[in-house]
Write an enzyme that holds these catalytic residues in place. Structure first.
Site, mmCIF file in Angstrom:
data_model
loop_
_atom_site.group_PDB
_atom_site.id
_atom_site.type_symbol
_atom_site.label_atom_id
_atom_site.label_comp_id
_atom_site.label_asym_id
_atom_site.label_seq_id
_atom_site.Cartn_x
_atom_site.Cartn_y
_atom_site.Cartn_z
ATOM 1 N N ARG A 167 3.631 -14.654 -15.062
ATOM 2 C CA ARG A 167 2.355 -14.314 -14.436
ATOM 3 C C ARG A 167 1.144 -14.961 -15.098
ATOM 4 O O ARG A 167 0.254 -14.274 -15.615
ATOM 5 C CB ARG A 167 2.185 -12.790 -14.370
ATOM 6 C CG ARG A 167 3.291 -12.102 -13.614
ATOM 7 C CD ARG A 167 3.066 -10.638 -13.474
ATOM 8 N NE ARG A 167 2.060 -10.314 -12.475
ATOM 9 C CZ ARG A 167 1.666 -9.087 -12.202
ATOM 10 N NH1 ARG A 167 2.172 -8.083 -12.860
ATOM 11 N NH2 ARG A 167 0.764 -8.870 -11.277
ATOM 12 N N ILE A 225 -2.528 -17.016 -15.346
ATOM 13 C CA ILE A 225 -3.764 -16.902 -14.547
ATOM 14 C C ILE A 225 -4.463 -18.266 -14.474
ATOM 15 O O ILE A 225 -5.676 -18.346 -14.296
ATOM 16 C CB ILE A 225 -4.715 -15.805 -15.072
ATOM 17 C CG1 ILE A 225 -5.063 -16.037 -16.542
ATOM 18 C CG2 ILE A 225 -4.153 -14.430 -14.868
ATOM 19 C CD1 ILE A 225 -6.317 -15.290 -16.966
ATOM 20 N N CYS A 250 4.689 -10.166 -19.094
ATOM 21 C CA CYS A 250 4.772 -8.984 -18.255
ATOM 22 C C CYS A 250 6.245 -8.756 -17.950
ATOM 23 O O CYS A 250 7.022 -9.715 -17.931
ATOM 24 C CB CYS A 250 3.980 -9.248 -16.985
ATOM 25 S SG CYS A 250 4.127 -7.987 -15.729
ATOM 26 N N LYS A 299 -4.006 1.171 -4.184
ATOM 27 C CA LYS A 299 -4.392 0.784 -5.553
ATOM 28 C C LYS A 299 -4.861 -0.669 -5.594
ATOM 29 O O LYS A 299 -5.893 -0.979 -6.186
ATOM 30 C CB LYS A 299 -3.186 0.977 -6.483
ATOM 31 C CG LYS A 299 -3.294 0.226 -7.800
ATOM 32 C CD LYS A 299 -2.054 0.379 -8.645
ATOM 33 C CE LYS A 299 -0.938 -0.603 -8.381
ATOM 34 N NZ LYS A 299 -1.072 -1.945 -8.970
ATOM 35 N N ASN A 300 -4.101 -1.557 -4.957
ATOM 36 C CA ASN A 300 -4.405 -2.984 -5.087
ATOM 37 C C ASN A 300 -5.588 -3.434 -4.236
ATOM 38 O O ASN A 300 -6.017 -4.585 -4.327
ATOM 39 C CB ASN A 300 -3.164 -3.827 -4.780
ATOM 40 C CG ASN A 300 -2.123 -3.692 -5.889
ATOM 41 O OD1 ASN A 300 -2.414 -3.155 -6.956
ATOM 42 N ND2 ASN A 300 -0.913 -4.162 -5.633
ATOM 43 N N ARG A 332 1.043 4.733 -12.827
ATOM 44 C CA ARG A 332 0.038 3.672 -12.688
ATOM 45 C C ARG A 332 -0.348 3.469 -11.231
ATOM 46 O O ARG A 332 -1.478 3.081 -10.942
ATOM 47 C CB ARG A 332 0.591 2.338 -13.214
ATOM 48 C CG ARG A 332 0.739 2.282 -14.695
ATOM 49 C CD ARG A 332 1.112 0.900 -15.120
ATOM 50 N NE ARG A 332 0.140 -0.076 -14.583
ATOM 51 C CZ ARG A 332 0.225 -1.379 -14.768
ATOM 52 N NH1 ARG A 332 1.220 -1.868 -15.461
ATOM 53 N NH2 ARG A 332 -0.679 -2.185 -14.271
ATOM 54 N N LEU A 351 -4.634 -20.462 -12.248
ATOM 55 C CA LEU A 351 -5.363 -20.815 -11.015
ATOM 56 C C LEU A 351 -6.718 -20.110 -10.941
ATOM 57 O O LEU A 351 -7.685 -20.666 -10.413
ATOM 58 C CB LEU A 351 -4.510 -20.490 -9.788
ATOM 59 C CG LEU A 351 -3.204 -21.297 -9.723
ATOM 60 C CD1 LEU A 351 -2.288 -20.782 -8.632
ATOM 61 C CD2 LEU A 351 -3.502 -22.784 -9.517
ATOM 62 N N ASP A 367 6.615 -6.132 -3.717
ATOM 63 C CA ASP A 367 6.417 -4.762 -4.215
ATOM 64 C C ASP A 367 7.312 -3.734 -3.509
ATOM 65 O O ASP A 367 7.284 -2.549 -3.862
ATOM 66 C CB ASP A 367 4.938 -4.354 -4.069
ATOM 67 C CG ASP A 367 4.039 -5.111 -5.031
ATOM 68 O OD1 ASP A 367 4.562 -5.723 -5.976
ATOM 69 O OD2 ASP A 367 2.809 -5.097 -4.833
HETATM 70 N N1 EPU Z 1 0.568 -17.389 -10.255
HETATM 71 C C1 EPU Z 1 0.386 -18.555 -10.948
HETATM 72 N N2 EPU Z 1 -0.864 -18.830 -11.426
HETATM 73 C C2 EPU Z 1 -1.918 -17.992 -11.209
HETATM 74 C C3 EPU Z 1 -1.729 -16.807 -10.509
HETATM 75 C C4 EPU Z 1 -0.447 -16.522 -10.027
HETATM 76 O O1 EPU Z 1 1.310 -19.331 -11.147
HETATM 77 O O2 EPU Z 1 -3.033 -18.304 -11.689
HETATM 78 C C5 EPU Z 1 1.926 -17.054 -9.733
HETATM 79 C C6 EPU Z 1 2.499 -15.789 -10.357
HETATM 80 O O3 EPU Z 1 3.123 -16.024 -11.595
HETATM 81 C C7 EPU Z 1 3.474 -15.332 -9.287
HETATM 82 C C8 EPU Z 1 2.772 -15.764 -7.990
HETATM 83 O O4 EPU Z 1 1.813 -16.739 -8.382
HETATM 84 O O5 EPU Z 1 4.683 -16.016 -9.410
HETATM 85 C C9 EPU Z 1 2.076 -14.662 -7.236
HETATM 86 O O6 EPU Z 1 1.266 -13.900 -8.129
HETATM 87 P P1 EPU Z 1 -0.107 -13.242 -7.687
HETATM 88 O O7 EPU Z 1 -1.206 -13.873 -8.451
HETATM 89 O O8 EPU Z 1 -0.222 -13.210 -6.209
HETATM 90 O O9 EPU Z 1 0.080 -11.767 -8.236
HETATM 91 P P2 EPU Z 1 -1.077 -10.838 -8.766
HETATM 92 O O10 EPU Z 1 -2.323 -11.149 -8.040
HETATM 93 O O11 EPU Z 1 -1.085 -10.867 -10.250
HETATM 94 C C10 EPU Z 1 -0.791 -8.924 -7.024
HETATM 95 C C11 EPU Z 1 -0.509 -7.457 -7.078
HETATM 96 C C12 EPU Z 1 0.938 -7.234 -7.480
HETATM 97 C C13 EPU Z 1 1.844 -7.921 -6.453
HETATM 98 C C14 EPU Z 1 1.482 -9.402 -6.358
HETATM 99 C C15 EPU Z 1 2.251 -10.144 -5.296
HETATM 100 C C16 EPU Z 1 -2.671 -6.535 -7.643
HETATM 101 C C17 EPU Z 1 -3.537 -5.860 -8.627
HETATM 102 N N3 EPU Z 1 -1.418 -6.832 -8.021
HETATM 103 O O12 EPU Z 1 -0.552 -9.417 -8.336
HETATM 104 O O13 EPU Z 1 1.168 -5.838 -7.452
HETATM 105 O O14 EPU Z 1 3.192 -7.796 -6.839
HETATM 106 O O15 EPU Z 1 0.069 -9.540 -6.075
HETATM 107 O O16 EPU Z 1 2.073 -9.544 -4.062
HETATM 108 O O17 EPU Z 1 -3.088 -6.792 -6.517
HETATM 109 C C18 EPU Z 1 2.213 -3.830 -8.082
HETATM 110 O O18 EPU Z 1 1.344 -3.220 -7.443
HETATM 111 O O19 EPU Z 1 3.255 -3.263 -8.520
HETATM 112 C C19 EPU Z 1 2.046 -5.257 -8.353
HETATM 113 C C20 EPU Z 1 2.704 -5.885 -9.314
#
Ligand code: EPU
Length: 430
Positions: free
Chosen positions: A125, A127, A120, A22-23, A407, A129, A315
């Site tokens: 979480r 965004i 969430c 999925k990811n 999902r 960055l 995960d």
């Molecule tokens: N973070 C920030 N600022 C940002 C982005 C992230 O502070 O701009 C923090 C987040 O709050 C978190 C950490 O960085 O504490 C890591 O978050 P990341 O951005 O890596 O997570 P994501 O990209 O939103 C993806 C997967 C998640 C998985 C995480 C970590 C997808 C679509 N989702 O999320 O998958 O848990 O990476 O590996 O790729 C799942 O499939 O159940 C799922 C939640």
């Protein structure tokens, strides 16, 4: 809302085939926004997040068609034009990965309006960055009425350092940089296999990306990208979930069509607690391979700290916690990625587990017999952990809100039934 009814206590036995990730599929679908030519993706998992993203692409004015293949779906996406550069709140709140349209839209069309995702279940979480990186690439970012407005008149290559490693952040900026003028260097980038799969796809589309899979990714911008056909990598989290399901039921399972190279940390941590996992045969023609998992006679307590890839994945943390309820002794689980990802602990406790949560650390005292109960899923991976607990529990478990599991897991109840589990879906209409 659908529920699962599980009668536990049966060891899983047989062979299960893993679906596409999925990811990896989600960013691959948004990468199709970077070209006006046809992008064909194979091995797409049949899960709800993929349908949600397809609806979003439709809202944007992008044509797509899906066909059912022997293994997964095949989607053809053609983003010839953009009718409406908006990712609405209703879709983004259902699925945060919708934010992955931001980079491609700004890079190719110069404008995107994307709802801020909001809170969430598993953490804040933010965004920030994604936005900071896009601004560094030359986009102007404004906020109004809960939406991000990003505009650019051509992006310019830049150096960007991620303060925190972010998977979708890396993907968003990597996609945007493919069409920027000049070279972009992303430092402290995510190294997940899903990032590598996206880079492979983009390079096949004519991008010039080096270093994906390392912490430094270098992207030389090109004027345009072209159509492509690509097959999505296997889902390492689904594979890890089935390995753990076999272990918690004391079964023996062949987990087929996975990529063992992506499962090193999970297999190592299972080995430490007494679960043997070994490769079966060589890689198949599509590059995937089978793993055989066999539970030892007794599980020992373990210690896990979640980390970015190649560390133990967040995960898989909930599923590991369910397993540790059946291990002898005191297991310590530390969650470093998300600040609120222990919601399953409370539900597991309702089934008889002894778990103490203190901030980002959980201590599981085992072995405690689990007994079937009425429980509730709170997010995707928490739901998977509750299903595993239900499979190991004595008696009947009823899990509410299984839309969370739909999902990201393709027909999990059917796959589990095929390997001997007693699990059924109770639909609202039943
Ligand atoms: N973070 C920030 N600022 C940002 C982005 C992230 O502070 O701009 C923090 C987040 O709050 C978190 C950490 O960085 O504490 C890591 O978050 P990341 O951005 O890596 O997570 P994501 O990209 O939103 C993806 C997967 C998640 C998985 C995480 C970590 C997808 C679509 N989702 O999320 O998958 O848990 O990476 O590996 O790729 C799942 O499939 O159940 C799922 C939640």
């Amino acid at each position: 809302m659908d529920k699962f009814r599980i009668f536990g206590g049966r060891p899983l036995e047989g062979r299960v085939a893993i679906s596409g990730a999925k990811n990896a599929a989600l960013p691959a679908m948004t990468a199709a926004l970077l070209t006006d030519q046809r992008v064909i993706l194979n091995n797409l998992p049949r899960v709800r997040d993929i349908s949600t993203l397809r609806s979003l692409l439709e809202d944007l004015g992008v044509d797509s068609s899906v066909t059912h293949e022997a293994h997964g779906n095949r989607i053809e996406i053609e983003a010839r034009q953009l009718l409406n550069p908006v990712a609405p709140y209703e879709l983004v709140k259902q699925m945060r990965a919708s934010v992955l349209v931001l980079g491609p839209l700004v890079a190719r069309f110069g404008h995107a309006r994307v709802s801020l995702p909001g809170g969430c279940a598993i953490g804040v979480r933010p965004i920030n960055l994604h936005l900071k990186g896009l601004a560094k690439l030359g986009a102007t970012i404004n906020f109004e009425h809960g939406y991000i407005n990003a505009r650019a008149n051509g992006l310019r290559g830049t150096d960007f350092y991620f303060d925190t490693i972010s998977v979708t952040g890396t993907e968003n900026l990597m996609m945007a940089a493919t069409l920027a003028e000049g070279v972009t260097v992303l430092e402290n980038a995510a190294r997940e296999p899903e990032v590598q799969d996206l880079a492979n796809l983009l390079n096949k589309m004519g991008a010039d990306i080096e270093g994906a899979g390392t912490e430094k990714i270098r992207i030389r911008g090109v004027r345009r990208l072209h159509g492509v056909e690509h097959s999505i990598i296997p889902d390492r989290i689904e594979a890890g979930t089935f390995l753990t399901a076999a272990a918690i039921t004391g079964g023996e399972l062949v987990v087929d069509r996975c990529d063992p190279a992506h499962l090193t940390a999970v297999v190592a941590k299972l080995g430490e607690v007494g679960v043997q996992v070994r490769r079966e045969g060589g890689p198949g023609s599509n590059g995937t391979q089978a793993l055989t998992v066999k539970a030892g006679s007794k599980l020992q307590a373990g210690e896990v700290t979640t980390q970015e890839y190649p560390g133990f994945p967040t995960d898989m943390q909930a599923q590991y916690m369910a397993l540790m309820t059946q291990a002898e002794g005191s297991s310590v689980i530390t969650e470093t990625i998300f600040e609120n990802r222990f919601l399953h602990a409370l539900e597991l406790a309702r089934m008889g587990a002894d778990i103490t949560v203190n901030g980002r650390r959980a201590v599981v005292l085992g072995r405690t017999p689990l007994s079937g109960a009425k429980i509730q899923a709170s997010d995707l991976r928490a739901s998977a952990s509750l299903v595993l607990a239900g499979l190991a529990a004595e008696g009947e478990t009823l899990i509410d809100r299984v839309y969370h599991i739909d999902r990201g897991y393709e027909r999990i109840e059917e796959k589990l039934t095929q390997v001997g589990a007693r699990i059924s879906r109770i639909s609202e209409s039943d």
